[in-house]
Design a protein around this motif. Structure first.
Motif, mmCIF file in Angstrom:
data_model
loop_
_atom_site.group_PDB
_atom_site.id
_atom_site.type_symbol
_atom_site.label_atom_id
_atom_site.label_comp_id
_atom_site.label_asym_id
_atom_site.label_seq_id
_atom_site.Cartn_x
_atom_site.Cartn_y
_atom_site.Cartn_z
ATOM 1 N N VAL A 175 0.781 -1.035 -0.093
ATOM 2 C CA VAL A 175 0.140 0.180 -0.081
ATOM 3 C C VAL A 175 0.896 1.363 -0.030
ATOM 4 C CG1 VAL A 175 -1.733 1.210 1.236
ATOM 5 C CG2 VAL A 175 -1.755 -1.195 1.330
ATOM 6 N N GLY A 176 0.537 2.048 -1.033
ATOM 7 C CA GLY A 176 1.432 3.303 -1.136
ATOM 8 C C GLY A 176 1.099 4.177 -0.092
ATOM 9 N N GLN A 177 2.064 4.785 0.562
ATOM 10 C CA GLN A 177 1.703 6.015 1.597
ATOM 11 C C GLN A 177 2.897 6.837 1.350
ATOM 12 O OE1 GLN A 177 2.199 4.216 5.527
ATOM 13 N NE2 GLN A 177 0.113 3.288 5.204
ATOM 14 N N PRO A 178 2.273 7.959 0.226
ATOM 15 C CA PRO A 178 3.570 8.963 -0.204
ATOM 16 C C PRO A 178 4.014 9.963 0.735
ATOM 17 C CG PRO A 178 1.422 9.195 -1.167
ATOM 18 C CD PRO A 178 1.205 7.868 -0.385
ATOM 19 N N ASP A 179 3.016 10.119 1.940
ATOM 20 C CA ASP A 179 3.124 11.126 2.943
ATOM 21 C C ASP A 179 3.904 10.764 4.194
ATOM 22 O OD1 ASP A 179 1.564 12.921 1.554
ATOM 23 O OD2 ASP A 179 -0.295 12.359 2.359
ATOM 24 N N GLY A 180 4.548 9.411 3.882
ATOM 25 C CA GLY A 180 5.353 9.042 5.145
ATOM 26 C C GLY A 180 4.834 7.615 5.573
ATOM 27 N N VAL A 181 6.032 6.883 5.746
ATOM 28 C CA VAL A 181 5.855 5.589 5.916
ATOM 29 C C VAL A 181 6.015 5.316 7.326
ATOM 30 C CG1 VAL A 181 6.538 3.027 5.567
ATOM 31 C CG2 VAL A 181 6.370 4.575 3.700
ATOM 32 N N ARG A 182 5.067 4.696 8.065
ATOM 33 C CA ARG A 182 5.614 4.066 9.506
ATOM 34 C C ARG A 182 5.812 2.411 9.090
ATOM 35 N NH1 ARG A 182 1.423 5.438 13.659
ATOM 36 N NH2 ARG A 182 2.312 3.802 14.680
ATOM 37 N N PRO A 183 6.868 1.948 9.158
ATOM 38 C CA PRO A 183 7.097 0.528 9.045
ATOM 39 C C PRO A 183 6.616 -0.314 9.852
ATOM 40 C CG PRO A 183 9.308 1.721 9.414
ATOM 41 C CD PRO A 183 8.276 2.962 9.322
ATOM 42 N N LEU A 184 6.148 -1.401 9.441
ATOM 43 C CA LEU A 184 5.539 -2.514 10.446
ATOM 44 C C LEU A 184 6.603 -2.661 11.784
ATOM 45 C CD1 LEU A 184 4.838 -5.273 8.158
ATOM 46 C CD2 LEU A 184 3.061 -3.529 8.858
ATOM 47 N N GLY A 185 5.963 -2.838 12.684
ATOM 48 C CA GLY A 185 6.565 -3.087 14.116
ATOM 49 C C GLY A 185 7.059 -4.371 14.399
ATOM 50 N N SER A 186 6.399 -5.440 13.508
ATOM 51 C CA SER A 186 6.900 -6.714 13.807
ATOM 52 C C SER A 186 7.243 -7.361 12.519
ATOM 53 C CB SER A 186 5.626 -7.485 14.270
ATOM 54 O OG SER A 186 4.746 -7.358 13.306
ATOM 55 N N ARG A 187 7.999 -8.254 12.782
ATOM 56 C CA ARG A 187 8.803 -8.974 11.687
ATOM 57 C C ARG A 187 7.886 -10.221 10.867
ATOM 58 N NH1 ARG A 187 13.395 -8.519 9.816
ATOM 59 N NH2 ARG A 187 14.195 -7.851 11.656
ATOM 60 N N ILE A 188 8.027 -10.286 9.529
ATOM 61 C CA ILE A 188 7.038 -11.227 8.934
ATOM 62 C C ILE A 188 8.242 -12.214 8.038
ATOM 63 C CG2 ILE A 188 5.183 -11.972 6.986
ATOM 64 C CD1 ILE A 188 4.312 -9.021 7.603
ATOM 65 N N ARG A 189 7.999 -13.482 8.421
ATOM 66 C CA ARG A 189 8.852 -14.414 8.006
ATOM 67 C C ARG A 189 8.377 -15.322 7.119
ATOM 68 N NH1 ARG A 189 11.865 -15.063 13.470
ATOM 69 N NH2 ARG A 189 13.669 -13.594 13.524
ATOM 70 N N LEU A 190 8.791 -15.539 5.845
ATOM 71 C CA LEU A 190 8.369 -16.442 4.887
ATOM 72 C C LEU A 190 8.923 -17.964 4.984
ATOM 73 C CD1 LEU A 190 8.448 -13.700 2.018
ATOM 74 C CD2 LEU A 190 6.290 -14.646 3.184
ATOM 75 N N ARG A 191 8.252 -18.716 5.066
ATOM 76 C CA ARG A 191 8.692 -20.415 5.029
ATOM 77 C C ARG A 191 9.299 -20.493 3.826
ATOM 78 N NH1 ARG A 191 5.576 -25.808 6.651
ATOM 79 N NH2 ARG A 191 7.499 -27.161 6.066
ATOM 80 N N VAL A 192 10.557 -21.169 3.775
ATOM 81 C CA VAL A 192 11.329 -21.560 2.717
ATOM 82 C C VAL A 192 11.647 -22.734 2.845
ATOM 83 C CG1 VAL A 192 11.864 -19.205 1.703
ATOM 84 C CG2 VAL A 192 13.291 -20.256 3.288
ATOM 85 N N ASP A 193 11.986 -23.680 1.748
ATOM 86 C CA ASP A 193 12.690 -25.065 1.806
ATOM 87 C C ASP A 193 14.088 -24.996 2.161
ATOM 88 O OD1 ASP A 193 10.520 -26.397 1.414
ATOM 89 O OD2 ASP A 193 10.671 -26.432 -0.935
ATOM 90 N N ASP A 194 14.816 -23.920 1.761
ATOM 91 C CA ASP A 194 16.320 -23.859 2.123
ATOM 92 C C ASP A 194 16.441 -22.365 2.394
ATOM 93 O OD1 ASP A 194 19.170 -23.254 1.656
ATOM 94 O OD2 ASP A 194 19.205 -24.613 0.017
#
Length: 144
Positions: free
Chosen positions: A58-77
């Motif tokens: 989602v575009g937020q051109p007036d300033g980004v407040r990054p997510l406060g938590s981490r998102i990890r994606l499961r991978v095989d390697d």
């Protein structure tokens, strides 16, 4: 709820300061263009086949407040995924950290400071030992 979830989908909104730069970054991460782009400032990737889990940029051109938590994606390697992310996206990932017999993971940030990462189960989730202790006890983890 009798053991069944009444939820059947999930969306994750990721704020970015520039939608086209966000498109390039996340198209590189997911290795494809968005599945749905209903607005000029809103892009979606379905991140799990057959499951209603949508990664929304989602575009937020007036300033980004990054997510406060981490998102990890499961991978095989995790090692290969981390190397691909560095090569394709130019991100500097953390060293790979391992909880022996359970999981390995590596983390990085997108250009707007959203915290992302990859993880690899070392054994199937339902077969992992219960290590006990605290997730904050660094002695339980190994780092490459």
């Amino acid at each position: 709820m009798d053991g069944e979830s009444r939820f059947s989908g999930l969306t994750l909104q990721i704020p970015v300061g520039d939608v086209e730069a966000g498109r390039r970054f996340y198209a590189g991460l997911f290795e494809r263009e968005p599945d749905f782009a209903p607005h000029d400032d809103f892009l979606e990737w379905r991140v799990l086949a057959g499951v209603e889990v949508w990664w929304q940029v989602v575009g937020q051109p007036d300033g980004v407040r990054p997510l406060g938590s981490r998102i990890r994606l499961r991978v095989d390697d995790v090692r290969a995924a981390t190397q691909r992310a560095h090569a394709r996206l130019g991100v500097a990932a953390s060293p790979i950290t391992t909880l022996p017999g359970v999981v390995s993971f590596s983390d990085f940030d997108d250009p707007w400071g959203n915290r992302i990462g990859f993880y690899q189960d070392l054994v199937p989730s339902d077969e992992q030992p219960e290590p006990g202790g605290s997730a904050h006890d660094e002695r339980m983890f190994e780092q490459e």
